[in-house]
Design an enzyme around this catalytic site. Structure first.
Site, mmCIF file in Angstrom:
data_model
loop_
_atom_site.group_PDB
_atom_site.id
_atom_site.type_symbol
_atom_site.label_atom_id
_atom_site.label_comp_id
_atom_site.label_asym_id
_atom_site.label_seq_id
_atom_site.Cartn_x
_atom_site.Cartn_y
_atom_site.Cartn_z
ATOM 1 N N ASP A 31 0.857 -1.184 0.000
ATOM 2 C CA ASP A 31 0.000 0.000 0.000
ATOM 3 C C ASP A 31 0.896 1.239 0.000
ATOM 4 O OD1 ASP A 31 -3.230 0.484 0.947
ATOM 5 O OD2 ASP A 31 -1.839 2.187 1.057
ATOM 6 N N ASN A 86 -13.037 -3.227 2.052
ATOM 7 C CA ASN A 86 -14.009 -2.148 2.183
ATOM 8 C C ASN A 86 -14.964 -2.224 0.999
ATOM 9 O OD1 ASN A 86 -12.848 -1.089 4.538
ATOM 10 N ND2 ASN A 86 -11.298 -0.014 3.349
ATOM 11 N N GLN A 93 -14.109 2.607 0.999
ATOM 12 C CA GLN A 93 -13.544 2.184 -0.296
ATOM 13 C C GLN A 93 -13.277 3.404 -1.171
ATOM 14 O OE1 GLN A 93 -15.937 -0.597 -2.612
ATOM 15 N NE2 GLN A 93 -14.217 -1.064 -3.980
ATOM 16 N N HIS A 99 -10.060 -5.265 -3.418
ATOM 17 C CA HIS A 99 -8.721 -5.478 -2.842
ATOM 18 C C HIS A 99 -8.854 -5.872 -1.385
ATOM 19 C CE1 HIS A 99 -9.860 -1.223 -2.712
ATOM 20 N NE2 HIS A 99 -9.315 -1.176 -1.512
ATOM 21 N N HIS A 101 -6.967 -5.718 2.070
ATOM 22 C CA HIS A 101 -5.859 -5.140 2.825
ATOM 23 C C HIS A 101 -5.310 -6.216 3.761
ATOM 24 C CE1 HIS A 101 -6.752 -0.750 2.154
ATOM 25 N NE2 HIS A 101 -7.967 -1.220 1.926
HETATM 26 P P1 5GP Z 1 -9.622 1.467 0.026
HETATM 27 O O1 5GP Z 1 -9.645 2.789 0.744
HETATM 28 O O2 5GP Z 1 -10.298 1.572 -1.329
HETATM 29 O O3 5GP Z 1 -10.077 0.299 0.838
HETATM 30 O O4 5GP Z 1 -8.077 1.164 -0.227
HETATM 31 C C1 5GP Z 1 -7.357 1.705 -1.287
HETATM 32 C C2 5GP Z 1 -5.915 1.636 -0.873
HETATM 33 O O5 5GP Z 1 -5.114 1.838 -2.006
HETATM 34 C C3 5GP Z 1 -5.529 2.732 0.144
HETATM 35 O O6 5GP Z 1 -5.044 2.131 1.335
HETATM 36 C C4 5GP Z 1 -4.473 3.539 -0.591
HETATM 37 O O7 5GP Z 1 -3.425 3.975 0.246
HETATM 38 C C5 5GP Z 1 -3.996 2.590 -1.661
HETATM 39 N N1 5GP Z 1 -3.566 3.246 -2.865
HETATM 40 C C6 5GP Z 1 -4.195 4.264 -3.519
HETATM 41 N N2 5GP Z 1 -3.508 4.610 -4.614
HETATM 42 C C7 5GP Z 1 -2.415 3.793 -4.662
HETATM 43 C C8 5GP Z 1 -1.314 3.674 -5.567
HETATM 44 O O8 5GP Z 1 -1.205 4.380 -6.570
HETATM 45 N N3 5GP Z 1 -0.386 2.726 -5.284
HETATM 46 C C9 5GP Z 1 -0.473 1.910 -4.188
HETATM 47 N N4 5GP Z 1 0.499 1.040 -4.004
HETATM 48 N N5 5GP Z 1 -1.498 1.989 -3.316
HETATM 49 C C10 5GP Z 1 -2.449 2.924 -3.557
#
Ligand code: 5GP
Ligand code: ZN
Length: 113
Positions: A31, A86, A93, A99, A101
């Site tokens: 992440d 999420n 999300q 995805h 985590h």
């Molecule tokens: P969500 O909030 O949708 O459950 O998780 C998305 C995750 O993707 C977040 O923890 C965020 O830090 C990660 N993320 C967003 N953009 C990027 C990216 O460009 N590269 C990587 N490696 N992680 C990302």
């Protein structure tokens, strides 16, 4: 594959990532904003919007995400971790490619905020 999906671009290599594992079905990368000493994401290569869009035919693939998560967690030196999906903006999300985590390397409190 979805053209304007960030995680599909990461799978293709069009957006760089710190990759930890890849096979025909699954891609794993760190992440970008880690919330724990170990924080990586396990995603299917198939573009599925989120847990609410999983179809019957995806069940085996979704189970594989857990198995790969444990394998990579141990590679990263941890055997205790939290797995989080999420689903929807209200749940946190922000990227609409499903995805998992994987968080660990410190004590985690429950319930989450
Ligand atoms: P969500 O909030 O949708 O459950 O998780 C998305 C995750 O993707 C977040 O923890 C965020 O830090 C990660 N993320 C967003 N953009 C990027 C990216 O460009 N590269 C990587 N490696 N992680 C990302
Ligand atoms: Zn995608």
């Amino acid at each position: 594959m979805s053209d304007n999906c960030l995680f599909c671009k990461i799978i293709k290599g069009a957006v760089p990532s710190d990759k930890l594992y890849e096979d025909d079905d699954v891609f794993v990368f760190r992440d970008i904003a880690p919330q724990a000493p170990v924080h990586f994401l396990v995603i299917p290569k198939k573009h599925v919007k989120g847990p609410g869009a999983v179809e019957a035919g995806d069940e085996r693939l979704m189970g594989k995400l857990i198995r790969v998560a444990d394998q990579v967690a141990r590679q990263e030196g941890i055997s205790q971790y939290r797995l989080v999906f999420n689903n929807g903006e209200k749940a946190g999300q922000t990227v609409f490619h499903i995805h998992m985590h994987v968080l660990g390397g410190r004590s985690l409190t429950w319930p989450p905020g």
